[in-house]
Write an enzyme that holds these catalytic residues in place. Structure first.
Site, PDB file in Angstrom:
ATOM      1  N   LYS B  23      19.442 -37.803   8.643  1.00 30.14           N
ATOM      2  CA  LYS B  23      19.369 -38.282   7.145  1.00 30.14           C
ATOM      3  C   LYS B  23      18.063 -38.718   6.545  1.00 30.14           C
ATOM      4  CE  LYS B  23      22.457 -41.538   4.574  1.00 30.14           C
ATOM      5  NZ  LYS B  23      23.431 -40.501   3.915  1.00 30.14           N
ATOM      6  N   ARG B  93      21.394 -47.803   6.904  1.00 31.47           N
ATOM      7  CA  ARG B  93      22.337 -46.670   7.149  1.00 31.47           C
ATOM      8  C   ARG B  93      21.705 -46.181   8.319  1.00 31.47           C
ATOM      9  NH1 ARG B  93      22.587 -45.444   1.692  1.00 31.47           N
ATOM     10  NH2 ARG B  93      24.671 -45.360   0.825  1.00 31.47           N
ATOM     11  N   GLY B 102      30.886 -40.487  10.111  1.00 38.24           N
ATOM     12  CA  GLY B 102      31.438 -41.600  10.062  1.00 38.24           C
ATOM     13  C   GLY B 102      31.597 -42.259  11.422  1.00 38.24           C
ATOM     14  N   MET B 104      28.931 -44.105  12.900  1.00 38.43           N
ATOM     15  CA  MET B 104      28.263 -45.401  12.804  1.00 38.43           C
ATOM     16  C   MET B 104      28.183 -45.915  11.581  1.00 38.43           C
ATOM     17  SD  MET B 104      25.191 -44.296  15.736  1.00 38.43           S
ATOM     18  CE  MET B 104      24.486 -43.112  14.597  1.00 38.43           C
ATOM     19  N   ARG B 337      23.156 -31.254   0.880  1.00 39.95           N
ATOM     20  CA  ARG B 337      23.397 -30.587   2.075  1.00 39.95           C
ATOM     21  C   ARG B 337      23.968 -29.282   1.911  1.00 39.95           C
ATOM     22  NH1 ARG B 337      28.484 -34.713   3.772  1.00 39.95           N
ATOM     23  NH2 ARG B 337      29.538 -34.356   1.990  1.00 39.95           N
ATOM     24  N   HIS B 453      54.275 -10.906  20.897  1.00 37.84           N
ATOM     25  CA  HIS B 453      54.183  -9.560  20.548  1.00 37.84           C
ATOM     26  C   HIS B 453      54.240  -9.228  18.715  1.00 37.84           C
ATOM     27  CE1 HIS B 453      56.918  -6.096  18.983  1.00 37.84           C
ATOM     28  NE2 HIS B 453      56.109  -5.236  20.063  1.00 37.84           N
ATOM     29  N   ARG B 559      47.038   4.153  21.134  1.00 34.63           N
ATOM     30  CA  ARG B 559      48.215   4.037  21.982  1.00 34.63           C
ATOM     31  C   ARG B 559      49.084   5.088  21.836  1.00 34.63           C
ATOM     32  NH1 ARG B 559      47.039  -1.310  20.205  1.00 34.63           N
ATOM     33  NH2 ARG B 559      46.225  -2.768  21.876  1.00 34.63           N
ATOM     34  N   ARG B 615      44.611   7.225  24.344  1.00 28.38           N
ATOM     35  CA  ARG B 615      45.112   6.667  25.767  1.00 28.38           C
ATOM     36  C   ARG B 615      46.313   7.029  26.270  1.00 28.38           C
ATOM     37  NH1 ARG B 615      46.122   0.544  26.882  1.00 28.38           N
ATOM     38  NH2 ARG B 615      48.194   0.902  25.657  1.00 28.38           N
ATOM     39  N   GLU B 728      40.535  -2.226  33.329  1.00 28.08           N
ATOM     40  CA  GLU B 728      41.380  -3.239  32.977  1.00 28.08           C
ATOM     41  C   GLU B 728      41.869  -4.079  34.208  1.00 28.08           C
ATOM     42  OE1 GLU B 728      44.338  -1.833  30.571  1.00 28.08           O
ATOM     43  OE2 GLU B 728      44.442   0.143  31.452  1.00 28.08           O
ATOM     44  N   SER B 747      36.166   1.996  29.082  1.00 26.80           N
ATOM     45  CA  SER B 747      36.643   1.099  27.711  1.00 26.80           C
ATOM     46  C   SER B 747      37.245   0.078  28.540  1.00 26.80           C
ATOM     47  CB  SER B 747      37.693   1.759  26.689  1.00 26.80           C
ATOM     48  OG  SER B 747      37.852   0.822  25.878  1.00 26.80           O
ATOM     49  N   GLY B 749      39.630  -2.870  28.698  1.00 32.23           N
ATOM     50  CA  GLY B 749      40.834  -3.312  28.309  1.00 32.23           C
ATOM     51  C   GLY B 749      40.846  -4.730  28.543  1.00 32.23           C
ATOM     52  N   THR B 750      40.523  -5.574  27.586  1.00 26.40           N
ATOM     53  CA  THR B 750      40.106  -6.937  27.927  1.00 26.40           C
ATOM     54  C   THR B 750      41.482  -7.880  27.986  1.00 26.40           C
ATOM     55  OG1 THR B 750      39.635  -7.370  25.616  1.00 26.40           O
ATOM     56  CG2 THR B 750      37.897  -7.093  27.171  1.00 26.40           C
ATOM     57  N   ASN B 751      42.606  -7.148  27.292  1.00 23.84           N
ATOM     58  CA  ASN B 751      44.026  -8.018  27.348  1.00 23.84           C
ATOM     59  C   ASN B 751      44.305  -8.160  28.683  1.00 23.84           C
ATOM     60  OD1 ASN B 751      43.718  -8.127  24.488  1.00 23.84           O
ATOM     61  ND2 ASN B 751      45.455  -6.742  24.194  1.00 23.84           N
ATOM     62  N   ASP B 752      44.643  -6.920  29.283  1.00 20.07           N
ATOM     63  CA  ASP B 752      45.084  -6.840  30.488  1.00 20.07           C
ATOM     64  C   ASP B 752      43.924  -7.479  31.806  1.00 20.07           C
ATOM     65  OD1 ASP B 752      47.461  -5.719  31.374  1.00 20.07           O
ATOM     66  OD2 ASP B 752      47.026  -4.058  30.078  1.00 20.07           O
ATOM     67  N   CYS B 815      38.321  -2.547  24.061  1.00 17.50           N
ATOM     68  CA  CYS B 815      39.356  -2.612  23.159  1.00 17.50           C
ATOM     69  C   CYS B 815      40.244  -3.748  23.424  1.00 17.50           C
ATOM     70  CB  CYS B 815      40.056  -1.117  23.107  1.00 17.50           C
ATOM     71  SG  CYS B 815      40.589  -0.619  24.721  1.00 17.50           S
ATOM     72  N   TYR B 835      30.424  -0.039  22.047  1.00 17.99           N
ATOM     73  CA  TYR B 835      31.303  -0.198  20.886  1.00 17.99           C
ATOM     74  C   TYR B 835      32.133  -1.246  21.130  1.00 17.99           C
ATOM     75  CZ  TYR B 835      34.729   2.849  23.316  1.00 17.99           C
ATOM     76  OH  TYR B 835      35.595   3.493  23.871  1.00 17.99           O
TER      77      TYR B 835
END
Lengths: 857, 857
Positions: B23, B93, B102, B104, B337, B453, B559, B615, B728, B747, B749-752, B815, B835
């Site tokens: 400040k 202040r 907020g 102090m 700011r 889902h 898919r 796939r 995966e 590739s 498969g980051t979900n699995d 993916c 990618y």
């Protein structure tokens, strides 16, 4: 140049088996240490390679040298190749650097032709023998060298046999054999388009090349591919003088072991047949006599045999399996190799040989296959039990058991309480059946693989078990089983052999495991060599007792879930789970507390001050609830539905349970502390309890859990209890270094780690694709039995290495099925783990395997 | 020494915000560039540290220097501190190096005492104002410095208000305020034991120390712990001359933005109140006027404002949010700011500022939060729609949609075919509902989380979706829904806002996404900066079209499973699955072939020669079968039972399917080849098809699959089709280098991979423990939305690094959900991937995030 391709048995110098082939190397060594081996020579693997390089030919120089070596053989044997007076006959056999039993060709009696056969008849005084030898040559040569279809000779043979109403060629008359030989030659001419070669040199040359050709035969190729033997090795060829055991009463043939392969006792063990050739022993038409009988019939040859077998054992420093022939009173040794033996014999021989100064303790340890030790600990079904095997399944847990068929766990328990022996027979088993496992002598299931629930639990308890039993159908409504359609009522007496997977109706005599103390000696040596500690997976006082008995150094994994399946606990556990508020849950847990305390108390008492690593509750809660269809109320059905998960293996279990319902772990920790205190009050000794948290993946989980556990411990007066964790998730492996902030020790839970690393649900995989995978060679081992070293093992390495390179000194263990598997133990040793933990009956295996791992490095 | 602790706003030299606090640094900078800031000075963070080091005191030297600086302030303002003629009042202040809004304390109006208040009343000509200021000081000082409980003052205030029937202190009479002040002082004396200090120096000294004390206050500590701000930083203190906007009609206060924060247009935007203090604007009792109105009321101050706001924007190079006060005609800026703005404004401002030469393209790219871009692409529910929100759920996929309630996919499809708009409303959704998703404008479900889902599929399609809607009950039998008990029949018109999660009955006016071209400009710049390619997850021609429209460089994941749920396909798929021999299966596949070929043909046509990575079939077969209870025959029920798995996620799926039933993949590869050929025949262009195999864990799987796929391709004339694989499974990460032998590209498969690495089944985890985990801070992010960098990310690093250090040049992609998540994209860039692939509506996010990742390194 070509002389380098040929080696007399008597002078191979320092040439190794890569050049001489395994068989030739052995024959040469025997010759050179004075064992009477029929003279001969070796055509080296280099010749084979040259043969292929030159497009399937060998130079004239080579054949000249070869024929010269035959001349040496003639002079050594004082016989003449193709001679018309006591002719020299030779065999041509393959001999690759790595043994490929039965994969390549052999031709015997080479050197016989229309003249030589008459000479052989005259010199042996046995025309029947001479023509039998000749007709064999024609057929073998025809099949091997000229690729004539076996059936062509068979048809001719069948006609000859029918003509004299004989069962085999040996029964044919001299005349019949002469005619058969003539007809074989006619068949040969018809098939090949030219007559059977009368020139013995042409015979032997073609045979050598045929053996070289067989190196690239289909069978041999497939075998090598399967065994990982390089195609480039090539084969050697052994050319050896024929000897005959079928030249009358002063001849014979036999096989012997230098020690008893069944018991290991030091005694010549084997059989022989007078006036017979090797194959007659196998044919089983005549009953061979014990080899010791030779002392009476062939005293000289027998004395030679004693002398030479002793020499061979000394030379090879192992029990030998020896083939020999006596030709007209003279002993010839045809082959020697390390003999196969039972587990019991393996142990005794190894220990005895150390005492005889023949081998070192280290060698003794390496001589016994750890996996075989299981057989030494349980009653066995003897080989000649004489009863019908009505079905066969997977030998899921070794040993034999006898009992009355019980079709559910309750019946099993009831009959067992009356003192009866029962076999629990189920379509498959579940954790609900646990009291049935405890009550039964053995378990038989129609479905399931080697790592199904039944298999795992039975192995854990050391109870014989057969799973996946083909032809078995369990009808729970009709209360009977049927095996290939034959019905047996519940209560029928049945025997199962978990070693072989055999099911027998009735009760054969079983053989008690005999162990004359050598096993203890061997394991004692193993203990002094190994670095890995061996702990037990044990959750009951009985388990704990067995663990100590088999030499466990503590309990590496005390699961607590099985403790809640007892009749007195399950209803309380269910009340706890079904509670819809903390108060009711706390009340149910309060009732479980004294029971759980008693569980730990009993186990602590067994273990003294050895460590007991207790894993807090792990499985999903719905495992403790009945099937939804059996729910007592709509409310309960709803809760069961609520708790059901799509993939329970990856759901609400392990420490997730302990974080969402902290009261459960709280009760367990209180029970551990209270039980410790009670033991201490009674004995003055504090049990060495350790607490292990399951399925931890995040440091934040461990920090919170540790805080919760420590808070309970702090309320009590027990000495420091180490708080550790399982590593059973891939994430945990890569963040292991961070976990050292909150964990006192680590234990790899390789069952779950295998499931998550490979993405294989054990049950699902074994029941679906793993069969096909194994068939097609996509998987070589079942990764739930033998650790997947390149995948799961790599993650274990990452975890251990990162912790060590972070400068932390942490204890690492492995529990789960792999802790008792020798190949996996070898990996655990190399990875730098501190201990393995396995079911009590696998402790001896693990002790030996750990020593072998330490010695192998 | 102590002089180093004090900095006049006018001369801070090169001292930074670590010493001056944020400040103070800002106020000093404003002062120094000529902005009219009320004069003042800073006590540095070093003073705070010294204060604590000295056990809560500061030296006399320090206070001497401090008082000297007050004297400077007096001469600058020509007022006297505690003076009896136009007294100098100051505020104290806190100002930490890192903003802690907020957390102090602040004390205003310091310098007032019983004399000064009379002087202030005289000099301002406003006695009401003077006593209101004094009573505020007494209360603030009492609470902050002496820790008097707020309630003690509140009670007194309530009495005063009741006495005059006033709603707030401002409504009190002069007399009332005087009495209130006296009573506050009495309360002060009672609580503290001594009277309110009349010495202004004592006041200000105590206030400075109180602010230092507040650095270690409970709230501030907790905040720092949570935000990871070090305790050692300390706070600075700002002592600043008070200015007042409530000194009559020629005073006022206001807030303004240098550009329109909603649209981004370049115009002064804000509000002001005449004769008011800052808190009056917030209180909302009076309605403020647009800031442009100032031109009329305070023309001089307004011109100053225009000039100074412009200067501040230029200086800070960003749109500013500015607080100001006009005291008797004179403008003072109190704070500036960077201003918060809508996504639309963010994009326009960033692009405009580049065009104005104020910032670079790189800076423009960094100024926009990629996650906000989604809002720019879909119709929006305006803020003031004026309709009731009847329920709120999770904003699972952004944008608003209007339609008639359809309770199942069939109804949704029927009404959509008639041209009606529908909202699919379900308890939860499954793959069976896919035609309903296609038909509906939006999806609303009672259950499920942000990655259920419904959420995943809706986001994939870019359709608004709300999941886990509290109060919603879907009665499929009665064909109506109820929301908190109120019933709405199927067919009722409903609006859902997937951005906020709001449900409205009826149809408010929606606002179309407006995008004046700036987004394309910004994304164009982003494209030129990023290294990561951005591909789309797309399995239909509509998806493919959207993918192109949003700038995808190809399809990274096509898919094939959704393709089999159509009405014309599912029965054939089921026949194929239920077939108990290869012939029947082959027949069913033969019927599926032309349909599948047509699917690929349509997609290839959309993509031209951009890559399309297809796939092959992945999910467990039972997903294509009805529920067991709906099986048409006992036979089918049996097969459904047979195919059901305990943990389907870890079971018979992915390439395991393709190896056990090779016919399925064979059909798919034929379809790809045939579709390629057809496109080529028609257009002369070969589509750039690539084949990707799912769930590969072992090199042996990949070798076999590659052989199978290549055999089909070889039968056809298509150009080389690269054959790659998903990574995966954790195992695949650690053996990635080996996989280069058989894979052309990878590739993730980051979900699995997240499911297996963490041992979290997505559905189960989100419905059970993840809520508790997030609440307790065990998990900070949902690992299915933002990649778990330390766990899953580490495995990705291991895979990429091992392949690169093995000298292989392979393409790596990602993916799955994470491919469209900015934080995850930052990781993927750093990990060296080539990618990312995400749902079409996330493509713009990914393009921008990829550029930011490239610029951040």
């Amino acid at each position: 140049m070509t002389t380098e391709f040929i080696f007399d048995f008597r002078s191979t110098g320092s040439t190794g088996s890569d050049v001489l082939g395994g068989k030739g190397f052995g024959l040469a060594k025997m010759t050179q240490i004075g064992i009477p081996v029929p003279p001969g020579f070796i055509v080296s693997t280099d010749a084979c390679k040259t043969y292929y390089e030159q497009g399937g030919t060998l130079s004239d120089d080579f054949w000249e040298a070869f024929d010269l070596q035959l001349a040496v053989l003639e002079s050594e044997t004082e016989k003449q190749f193709g001679g018309s007076d006591d002719p020299l006959l030779v065999s041509v056999r393959s001999g690759a650097p790595i043994s490929m039993p039965g994969m390549m060709d052999t031709i015997l009696n080479i050197g016989l032709n229309d003249d030589a056969v008459e000479a052989l008849a005259a010199s042996s005084g046995n025309r029947h023998f001479a023509f039998d030898s000749y007709r064999r040559l024609v057929q073998m040569y025809g099949e091997v060298v000229e690729k004539i279809d076996k059936h062509a000779f068979d048809k001719v043979l069948q006609l000859a046999l029918r003509g004299e109403n004989a069962a085999s060629p040996i029964e044919l008359s001299e005349r019949g054999l002469e005619e058969l030989t003539a007809n074989f030659k006619r068949t040969f001419t018809k098939e090949v388009g030219k007559p059977f070669p009368q020139d013995p040199y042409e015979q032997v040359h073609r045979c050598v090349m045929a053996v070289f050709e067989s190196w690239h035969g289909k069978r041999a190729q497939a075998y090598r591919e399967n065994e990982g033997i390089p195609n480039t090795l090539g084969t050697a060829v052994n050319v050896q003088t024929m000897v005959f055991g079928n030249l009358g009463e002063n001849s014979g043939t036999g096989v012997c072991f230098t020690r008893n392969p069944s018991t290991g006792r030091k005694e010549l063990y084997g059989e022989f047949l007078q006036s017979a050739q090797g194959e007659d022993v196998v044919a089983g038409i005549r009953t061979p006599e014990p080899v010791t009988e030779m002392a009476r019939i062939f005293p000289t040859a027998y004395n030679d045999l004693l002398k030479h077998t002793e020499a061979l054992e000394q030379y090879n420093r192992d029990m030998q399996d020896i083939e020999f022939t006596i030709q007209q009173g003279e002993l010839f040794v045809l082959q020697t190799r390390n003999g196969k033996r039972t587990a019991q014999a393996a142990v005794k021989i190894a220990v005895d040989m150390v005492e005889e100064g023949l081998i070192s303790e280290d060698e003794a340890i390496m001589r016994v296959d750890p996996a075989d030790l299981t057989h030494l600990l349980l009653p066995q079904l003897p080989e000649n039990h004489g009863m019908d095997i009505v079905a066969t399944g997977l030998g899921a847990s070794p040993g034999a058991a006898v009992g009355f068929i019980a079709l559910d766990a309750d019946i099993a328990e009831q009959r067992a309480q009356k003192g009866e022996h029962v076999i629990l027979v189920r379509p498959e088993t579940s954790p609900d059946d646990i009291h049935g496992f405890i009550a039964a002598q053995g378990i038989l299931t129609a479905k399931g693989g080697l790592t199904s629930h039944a298999a795992v639990v039975a192995r854990g308890m050391g109870k014989p078990c057969i799973t996946g039993c083909e032809g078995l159908d369990v009808d729970l409504d009709a209360r009977h089983i049927s095996i290939f359609g034959v019905i047996y009522d519940e209560g029928t007496l049945i025997t199962i052999d978990g070693t072989s997977g055999s099911v027998i109706i009735g009760e054969p005599d079983l053989v008690e495991a005999s162990n004359e103390g050598e096993l203890d000696v061997l394991l004692g040596w193993a203990d002094s060599k190994r670095r890995l500690k061996v702990m037990a997976n044990a959750d009951t006082p009985v388990d704990a007792r067995n663990a100590k008995r088999f030499g466990a150094e503590g309990i590496g994994l005390c699961r607590t879930e099985h403790m809640f399946f007892g009749e007195d606990r399950l209803p309380k556990m269910q009340t706890m789970i079904l509670a819809n508020n903390v108060e009711i849950r706390a009340e149910a847990l309060e009732e479980l507390l004294p029971i759980q305390t008693e569980d730990f108390y009993e186990i602590f008492k067994e273990l003294g001050d050895s460590p007991v690593i207790i894993r807090l509750l792990d499985p999903p809660l719905h495992e403790f609830l009945p099937d939804k269809s059996e729910a007592a109320s709509v409310e309960i059905a709803r809760r069961i539905e609520e708790l059901s998960e799509t993939n329970p293996m990856l759901g609400m279990r392990g420490c997730r349970l302990g974080l969402v319902y902290p009261e459960i772990y709280e009760m367990q920790v209180r029970a551990i502390a209270d039980a410790s205190t009670k033991v201490h009050e009674e004995s003055g000794v504090w049990p060495h309890a350790q607490i292990m948290l399951p399925m931890v993946g995040f440091i934040s989980e461990m920090i919170q859990l540790r805080k919760n556990v420590q808070a309970i411990l702090d309320e009590r007066t027990v000495p420091d209890v180490p708080i550790g964790m399982m590593i059973e998730l891939p994430r945990t492996c890569v963040v292991a270094e961070e976990m050292t902030q909150a964990a006192d020790f680590f234990s790899f839970g390789t069952n779950d780690l295998t499931q998550t690393t490979l993405g294989f649900s054990r049950d699902d995989a074994e029941n679906t694709f793993m069969g096909k995978y194994t068939e097609d060679g996509i998987l070589l081992d079942n990764p739930f039995e033998t650790l997947d070293v390149s995948g799961v093992g790599k993650l274990i390495n990452i975890a251990v290495d990162s912790v060590e390179s972070g400068g932390h000194h942490m204890s690492f263990g492995a529990c789960g099925e792999h802790g008792g598997d020798p190949a996996s133990i070898e990996f655990f040793h190399a990875a730098g783990l501190d201990y393995v933990s396995c079911s009590p009956f696998r402790i001896p295996i693990a002790r030996l395997a750990a020593a072998q791992a330490a010695l192998s490095v």
